[in-house]
Design an enzyme around this catalytic site. Structure first.
Site, PDB file in Angstrom:
ATOM      1  N   LYS A 118     -35.655  48.611 -95.465  1.00 43.14           N
ATOM      2  CA  LYS A 118     -34.676  48.487 -94.500  1.00 43.14           C
ATOM      3  C   LYS A 118     -34.721  49.505 -93.648  1.00 43.14           C
ATOM      4  O   LYS A 118     -34.808  50.631 -94.035  1.00 43.14           O
ATOM      5  CB  LYS A 118     -33.128  48.161 -95.181  1.00 43.14           C
ATOM      6  CG  LYS A 118     -32.069  48.145 -94.050  1.00 43.14           C
ATOM      7  CD  LYS A 118     -30.897  47.755 -94.828  1.00 43.14           C
ATOM      8  CE  LYS A 118     -29.784  48.669 -95.392  1.00 43.14           C
ATOM      9  NZ  LYS A 118     -29.626  49.668 -94.622  1.00 43.14           N
ATOM     10  N   GLU A 187     -23.231  45.526 -90.072  1.00 47.86           N
ATOM     11  CA  GLU A 187     -21.967  46.309 -90.680  1.00 47.86           C
ATOM     12  C   GLU A 187     -20.935  46.699 -89.578  1.00 47.86           C
ATOM     13  O   GLU A 187     -21.332  46.889 -88.365  1.00 47.86           O
ATOM     14  CB  GLU A 187     -22.582  47.693 -91.088  1.00 47.86           C
ATOM     15  CG  GLU A 187     -21.662  48.696 -91.837  1.00 47.86           C
ATOM     16  CD  GLU A 187     -21.936  49.905 -92.422  1.00 47.86           C
ATOM     17  OE1 GLU A 187     -23.292  49.959 -92.632  1.00 47.86           O
ATOM     18  OE2 GLU A 187     -21.172  50.547 -92.775  1.00 47.86           O
TER      19      GLU A 187
HETATM   20  O1  KIV Z   1     -26.992  52.783 -97.361  1.00 52.34           O
HETATM   21  C1  KIV Z   1     -26.487  51.484 -97.697  1.00 52.34           C
HETATM   22  O2  KIV Z   1     -25.853  51.479 -99.000  1.00 52.34           O
HETATM   23  C2  KIV Z   1     -26.483  50.665 -96.745  1.00 52.34           C
HETATM   24  C3  KIV Z   1     -25.267  49.475 -97.002  1.00 52.34           C
HETATM   25  C4  KIV Z   1     -23.918  49.882 -96.827  1.00 52.34           C
HETATM   26  C5  KIV Z   1     -25.738  48.319 -96.243  1.00 52.34           C
HETATM   27  O3  KIV Z   1     -27.190  50.559 -95.569  1.00 52.34           O
END
Ligand code: KIV
Length: 275
Positions: A118, A187
């Protein structure tokens, strides 16, 4: 051939196919024992760079390194057999060029065995997502409140509160999806904006502080378990682990001080300890 039935791992295509269907259940995980507990319930486990704050006590995610993410990713992969495991790319590991992003993403994937990465995806990141997706890296985008941009943005603030910001968040979502991300974390945006984005993009949206108008939800596990004194307003606490752990440890301390140990002296023989 092993007599055990192999559990089939959820893939990026499975997650992608859930658009508009049964909501995606997602949580963060940072270690093997917790991943083992979460795995049967979750579609996706994220080794979030929130590990810096949740586990390492940092003030923000900025100090999280690639090596930290790889170590936690390996631990989670040892615990999770079914859920798709995605690992966050930390600040500084993907922003300077698509090539830098690809090399670091490939390292995360080959050293952890995770199924996806991600990245926080401002519109500038579209080229990077496209570059990685074309080279077989399954990518999840992250738009709206982007924690790695908090210093530049003046803190952890909800996004889309005025027309300019709303437009920017929609642009981020569309660019991220068109570039080839198979899902998007949204978010810190209001319900109407989350609904509009979810209707516009063809990939599932996974909200955090973004209402039920998304295709699923992700929370920081320790927030929903009540590990900290403070939890964000949008988090429902399902437990009060801090209080229960405090009570258990207080009982343990009292037992040790009054020499209350297991009654079976056998447990202390070398034979039993050695198994
Ligand atoms: O780093 C993380 O835990 C995240 C989530 C809050 C989506 O990116």
């Amino acid at each position: 051939m092993s007599a055990q039935t192999q559990t089939r791992r959820i893939t990026a295509s499975d997650i992608r196919a859930r658009k508009g269907g049964e909501p995606l259940v997602c949580l963060t995980a940072y270690d093997a024992p917790m991943a083992r507990i979460l795995d049967p319930h979750c579609d996706l486990l994220l080794v979030g760079d929130s590990v810096g704050m949740v586990v390492h006590g940092l003030d923000s995610t900025i100090g999280v390194t690639l090596d930290m993410m790889i170590m936690h990713g390996q631990a989670v992969m040892r615990g999770a057999k079914r859920a798709l495991v995605a690992v966050d790319m930390p600040f500084g590991s993907y922003e300077s060029s698509p090539q830098q992003a690809f090399e670091n993403a490939a390292r995360i994937m080959s050293e952890t065995g995770c199924q996806a990465i991600k990245i926080e995806s401002g519109t500038y990141a579209a080229e990077t997502i496209d570059f990685m997706a074309q080279r077989s890296i399954p990518v999840i985008g992250h738009i709206g409140l982007r924690p790695q941009a908090a210093l530049a943005d003046g803190g952890f603030k909800a996004k889309g509160r005025n027309d300019i910001e709303r437009h920017r968040v929609i642009e981020e979502a569309v660019a991220t999806a068109q570039a080839g991300a198979f899902a998007i974390v949204i978010e810190g945006v209001a319900e109407d904006l989350a609904r509009e984005i979810t209707a516009q993009v063809k990939v599932p949206t996974i909200g955090i502080g973004a209402s039920a108008a998304c295709d699923g939800q992700i929370l920081v596990t320790q927030d929903m378990l009540g590990v900290f004194d403070w939890t964000p307003k949008f988090v429902k606490r399902y437990d009060n682990m801090a209080e229960r752990t405090d009570a258990a440890v207080a009982q343990y301390a009292a037992d040790v001080r009054s020499r209350v140990f297991p009654s079976d002296n056998e447990v202390y023989t070398l034979r039993r300890i050695d198994g």
